[in-house]
Design a protein around this motif. Structure first.
Motif, short mmCIF file in Angstrom:
data_model
loop_
_atom_site.label_atom_id
_atom_site.label_comp_id
_atom_site.label_asym_id
_atom_site.label_seq_id
_atom_site.Cartn_x
_atom_site.Cartn_y
_atom_site.Cartn_z
N HIS A 1 0.83 -1.20 0.00
CA HIS A 1 0.00 0.00 0.00
C HIS A 1 0.87 1.25 0.00
O HIS A 1 0.53 2.26 -0.65
N GLN B 1 1.73 2.79 -3.31
CA GLN B 1 0.67 3.45 -4.09
C GLN B 1 0.74 3.01 -5.56
O GLN B 1 0.86 3.82 -6.48
N LEU B 2 0.67 1.71 -5.76
CA LEU B 2 0.78 1.14 -7.11
C LEU B 2 -0.34 1.65 -8.00
O LEU B 2 -1.51 1.68 -7.60
N GLN B 3 0.02 2.03 -9.21
CA GLN B 3 -0.93 2.53 -10.19
C GLN B 3 -1.19 1.45 -11.24
O GLN B 3 -0.38 0.52 -11.40
N PRO B 4 -2.29 1.53 -11.99
CA PRO B 4 -2.55 0.53 -13.02
C PRO B 4 -1.36 0.39 -13.96
O PRO B 4 -0.83 1.38 -14.47
N ASP C 1 1.59 -0.75 -12.99
CA ASP C 1 2.81 -0.92 -12.20
C ASP C 1 3.01 -2.39 -11.89
O ASP C 1 2.10 -3.06 -11.39
N GLN D 1 -3.54 -4.71 -3.97
CA GLN D 1 -3.02 -3.35 -3.85
C GLN D 1 -2.85 -2.67 -5.21
O GLN D 1 -2.20 -1.63 -5.31
N GLY D 2 -3.42 -3.27 -6.26
CA GLY D 2 -3.48 -2.61 -7.55
C GLY D 2 -2.32 -2.84 -8.48
O GLY D 2 -2.24 -2.20 -9.54
N GLY D 3 -1.42 -3.74 -8.13
CA GLY D 3 -0.26 -4.00 -8.97
C GLY D 3 -0.56 -5.02 -10.06
O GLY D 3 -1.52 -5.79 -9.96
N ARG E 1 8.22 -0.59 -16.25
CA ARG E 1 7.06 -0.43 -15.36
C ARG E 1 7.23 -1.18 -14.05
O ARG E 1 6.34 -1.14 -13.18
N ARG F 1 7.93 -1.91 -10.41
CA ARG F 1 8.05 -1.14 -9.18
C ARG F 1 8.70 -1.93 -8.05
O ARG F 1 9.27 -1.34 -7.13
N HIS G 1 10.06 6.38 -10.53
CA HIS G 1 10.32 6.04 -9.13
C HIS G 1 11.74 5.58 -8.84
O HIS G 1 12.09 5.35 -7.69
#
Length: 406
Positions: free
Chosen positions: A86, A89-92, A94, A113-115, A141, A143, A172
């Motif tokens: 969390h 702050q993983l974005q679509p 990532d 968590q969106g990864g 991409r 992370r 990042h």
């Protein structure tokens, strides 16, 4: 093809030795006394069960044990890993690289968590994430690289740190290296350090089956990153007055027992290692079985005793061996761990188009008969004998599965 089974058929009951121990370590009078003290003092309505003091002491002991700067305790290893991800702050789009030979927990955490979960192959000796295959799948991409010390076989983290430095994310910087040490608490790395001091952050689990346990659940993250440590403290306690957070605190009783378990961890791990080495020696002359590796440059903890049958026995032959062990001898075993996309719908859908043939091949040969350091010598002797008998029986009765000699 790999089957959908994880253990022996449920019809094989009762087993003399279960598919896996229900508790990995064990408790002594010291743990009972710690729990008694906490119960007695917490019964006072002026004191209650507020856990901050005990949790802080447990965290301080863990930093001293691992050599990491910070330790943050949670109510479970799963929630600890979720909060760690969390923070990113993983974005679509990532990506997080994870070994395909793995428990479902880390993979679910990445998805939750969106990864974007990116699977890579294991290296064939330890079944840990292969740095070369991680490099094959890394992109701009990426992370994070999540490295699991699989079944207690401590991985070398240095190649992944070097890999991250060579492939920085344009926004990042280098991907962070997250270490999953749920099955390797107390292990030592090739540089001689305790597991927990390397990488960006390391997650530990104290669930009941783990090498040490805090009343059946509990988790912890170690890190040398002060900003991460501060944010994790907020995340587990409703965010204070400024941040988002939730309630994921370790309890007072868990921390009190954890302090005792941590003080005994090396003792319990030493007993487990000795038991595994005795089993290795007893099975060393069975040509059909590949034993777990003995690593002299690091500490292999043998969370499970992982055996591989020959290629010719993959799938069907391995399953038959597990059935013989259970039905005829009462010895349970588990397949730990097949690629989760083979049996978990969400992970399969999320990783559509990704396949790891080596991971599938290796785990179709894998079985882990029950092992625990508290098994008495007669039980252990009988277990190794029935493994020997079952393997010999399969070699006699299934000649088409007999391994080829070099």
């Amino acid at each position: 093809m790999p089957t959908d089974r994880a253990t022996v058929p449920r019809s094989h009951a009762p087993l003399r030795w279960p598919v896996e121990p229900a508790q990995g370590g064990w408790y002594t009078d010291a743990e009972a006394e710690a729990a008694r003290v906490v119960m007695a003092e917490s019964s006072d309505w002026r004191v209650g069960w507020k856990s901050a003091e005990y949790v802080a002491a447990f965290e301080e002991a863990f930093t001293a044990f691992t050599g990491a700067r910070f330790a943050i305790a949670f109510n479970s290893g799963g929630t600890a890993l979720e909060m760690l991800l969390h923070y990113l702050q993983l974005q679509p789009g990532d990506e997080v690289i994870v070994c395909a030979v793995n428990f479902v927990g880390p993979l679910i955490a990445v998805i939750g968590q969106g990864g974007r979960l990116v699977l890579a192959e294991p290296e064939p000796v330890t079944l840990n994430l292969d740095p070369a295959d991680a490099e094959r799948v890394i992109t701009s991409r990426t992370r994070a690289i999540l490295v699991t010390h699989w079944n207690g076989a401590v991985a070398d983290i240095r190649p992944f740190l070097e890999l991250a430095d060579r492939h920085p994310n344009p926004v990042h910087g280098p991907p962070v290296v997250i270490v999953d040490a749920a099955r390797a608490c107390g292990g030592r790395t090739p540089v001689g350090a305790h597991v927990g001091a390397e990488g960006w952050a390391t997650m530990f689990s104290f669930e009941s089956k783990k090498l040490m346990t805090t009343y059946g659940q509990g988790g912890l993250i170690t890190t040398n990153d002060q900003a991460l440590a501060e944010q994790l403290h907020w995340l587990r306690t409703y965010g204070g007055t400024e941040h988002w957070g939730t309630n994921q605190m370790m309890t007072k009783a868990q921390a009190a027992v954890g302090l005792v378990q941590l003080s005994r961890l090396d003792e319990m791990n030493d007993a487990r290692i000795q038991q595994a080495h005795r089993r290795n020696r007893s099975l060393a002359d069975i040509d059909e079985l590949t034993l777990p590796p003995t690593r002299h440059d690091r500490r292999h903890l043998y969370y499970r005793h992982s055996l591989l049958v020959p290629d010719a026995w993959a799938g069907e032959g391995r399953d038959e061996l597990m059935d013989i062990l259970a039905a005829r001898h009462g010895l349970g075993s588990i397949i730990s761990d097949r690629p989760p996309y083979l049996f978990h719908r969400l992970i399969r859908d999320h990783t559509a188009g990704q396949h790891c043939p080596l991971a599938e091949s290796l785990t179709s040969r894998l079985l882990c008969p029950c092992l625990h350091p508290r098994m008495n010598p007669s039980d252990e002797a009988e277990i190794t004998q029935v493994i020997r008998q079952a393997t010999a029986h399969l070699a006699r009765t299934r000649p088409t599965l007999r391994p080829r000699r070099g």
